[in-house]
Design an enzyme around this catalytic site. Structure first.
Site, PDB file in Angstrom:
ATOM      1  N   GLU A  87       0.976  -1.121  -0.281  1.00  0.00           N
ATOM      2  CA  GLU A  87      -0.280   0.426   0.084  1.00  0.00           C
ATOM      3  C   GLU A  87       0.786   1.342  -0.454  1.00  0.00           C
ATOM      4  O   GLU A  87       1.749   1.284  -0.298  1.00  0.00           O
ATOM      5  CB  GLU A  87      -0.787   0.209   1.412  1.00  0.00           C
ATOM      6  N   CYS A 100       3.766   8.542  -0.805  1.00  0.00           N
ATOM      7  CA  CYS A 100       4.256   7.592   0.639  1.00  0.00           C
ATOM      8  C   CYS A 100       4.071   6.481  -0.312  1.00  0.00           C
ATOM      9  O   CYS A 100       3.300   5.638  -0.789  1.00  0.00           O
ATOM     10  CB  CYS A 100       3.794   7.622   1.673  1.00  0.00           C
ATOM     11  N   CYS A 107       7.628  -6.075   7.497  1.00  0.00           N
ATOM     12  CA  CYS A 107       8.374  -5.690   7.408  1.00  0.00           C
ATOM     13  C   CYS A 107       8.940  -6.262   8.881  1.00  0.00           C
ATOM     14  O   CYS A 107       7.958  -7.438   9.696  1.00  0.00           O
ATOM     15  CB  CYS A 107       8.200  -4.400   8.113  1.00  0.00           C
ATOM     16  N   CYS A 111       7.751  -2.954  14.896  1.00  0.00           N
ATOM     17  CA  CYS A 111       6.987  -1.756  15.954  1.00  0.00           C
ATOM     18  C   CYS A 111       5.986  -1.380  16.406  1.00  0.00           C
ATOM     19  O   CYS A 111       4.867  -2.513  15.805  1.00  0.00           O
ATOM     20  CB  CYS A 111       7.521  -0.020  14.910  1.00  0.00           C
ATOM     21  N   CYS A 114       2.575  -0.185  14.685  1.00  0.00           N
ATOM     22  CA  CYS A 114       3.109  -0.007  12.969  1.00  0.00           C
ATOM     23  C   CYS A 114       2.198  -1.214  12.491  1.00  0.00           C
ATOM     24  O   CYS A 114       2.845  -2.570  13.238  1.00  0.00           O
ATOM     25  CB  CYS A 114       4.222   0.002  12.979  1.00  0.00           C
ATOM     26  N   CYS A 333       0.565   3.584   8.716  1.00  0.00           N
ATOM     27  CA  CYS A 333       1.314   2.206   7.485  1.00  0.00           C
ATOM     28  C   CYS A 333       0.400   1.017   7.924  1.00  0.00           C
ATOM     29  O   CYS A 333       0.883   0.839   8.790  1.00  0.00           O
ATOM     30  CB  CYS A 333       2.653   2.579   8.368  1.00  0.00           C
TER      31      CYS A 333
END
Ligand code: SF4
Length: 343
Positions: A87, A100, A107, A111, A114, A333
């Site tokens: 996305e 962005c 990932c 974090c 996120c 995100c």
């Protein structure tokens, strides 16, 4: 082969067995940068278009969905050739429209605030898959290489850009190439959670992109609660690498700081932030967190955020509260991708 992965020299080599005239690569590249497929390359002989189409891919992503927010930002969901979904978000700004982009599927940095890291890393994106997000959205908005609708790029979507270093560096070269979209390197911002060796490597390359560092806390103890990577790199390490980036490139470093009530917004935090960034050109981007489904973390109110920002300014720190864009369309995100994967 994904042709958007190639620079003009590599494209010349690839085209040589089909048609060795030097102008062909320029012609093909322009179409690619305009987001077009082989069938649309109308100034190429049909036989060449057919041969290229049989053996190669022009655009590596398709836009699956676009959702416009009340604040005019547009969230995009893309599908890659292998079926993976990523996305991005388009943000209209006074200083130029900004896209962005994602650099990885998922990932592995994990974090706490996120959604992208929830399922871990699936795979890195190639340079062309990152560039494909820009060509697709520019075209979607009615732009082309001579009338661009995107002025700035932020590498802040899903993925840690410095964990996919070589492909990201190649993407920066490709997106800024004068024969392509020609978006200046100084209009590219790269956001990292703080991989210090790679920050230094990036500084040494001298690309001149803006470096944005996710700091989020001034003490290791708190940073570790928010970011797994803080177990590997201390706040001191991260600040030292950011300082190196500033010294090497002369570019102001941006620190991202997600405000979490009761965790990182005290007067002492403000004082430590002032101390840590002393002597370097720095700006603190204070972030109002979007609510993330599946994450038990609270942000703060607008007033609390503004008060923290004031404290920093009184201490001589350059700081602003970042406008939270697209919160009505899963703007944070990784949120939209997750909602699609989870059905
Ligand atoms: S904030 Fe960035 S580095 Fe952290 S998990 Fe999300 S995508 Fe990865």
């Amino acid at each position: 082969m994904i042709l958007l992965d190639l620079n003009i020299e590599e494209l010349k080599e690839l085209l040589a067995p089909y048609d060795c005239r030097s102008f062909r690569a320029q012609q093909v590249y322009k179409w690619l940068a305009n987001g077009c497929d082989f069938s649309e390359m109308s100034d190429l002989p049909k036989s060449l278009r057919d041969k290229l189409g049989e053996n190669h891919t022009a655009q590596p992503i398709v836009i699956l969905e676009s959702i416009k927010s009340k604040d005019s930002s547009v969230k995009f969901l893309y599908r890659l050739i292998d079926g993976n979904i990523i996305e991005g978000v388009f943000m209209p700004h006074d200083y130029g429209n900004t896209l962005c982009v994602s650099t990885q599927v998922g990932c592995r940095m994990g974090c706490e605030f996120c959604a992208s890291g929830i399922g871990g890393l699936v795979r890195n994106l190639s340079a062309g898959e990152i560039l494909g997000q820009v060509t697709a959205v520019n075209r979607f908005l009615g732009g082309n290489v001579s009338d661009r609708k995107i002025m700035n790029i932020v590498l802040m979507g899903s993925g840690e850009p410095l964990d996919n270093f070589d492909n990201v560096v190649k993407f920066i070269d490709l997106v800024s190439a004068p024969y392509g979209l020609n978006i200046g390197k100084r209009s590219v911002s790269l956001s990292t959670c703080g991989l210090t060796e790679k920050m230094r490597e990036l500084a040494d390359l001298g690309l001149g992109v803006t470096l944005s560092v996710s700091l989020h806390a001034t003490l290791d103890e708190y940073r570790r609660k928010l970011m797994l990577i803080a177990n590997k790199y201390s706040v001191t390490d991260v600040i030292a690498a950011a300082r190196y980036y500033f010294q090497k490139t002369g570019r102001r470093v941006i620190f991202e700081y997600s405000m979490v009530k009761g965790v990182n917004m005290s007067f002492l935090d403000a004082k430590r932030l002032a101390e840590l960034t002393k002597g370097m050109s720095a700006h603190i981007n204070l972030i109002m967190l979007n609510k993330v489904e599946g994450k038990n973390i609270a942000g703060c109110t607008k007033q609390e955020g503004e008060r923290f920002c004031e404290k920093l300014r009184e201490l001589g720190v350059s700081a602003t509260v970042r406008r939270s864009m697209g919160s009505d369309v899963a703007g944070a995100c990784g949120q939209l991708r997750r909602s699609r994967i989870n059905g």
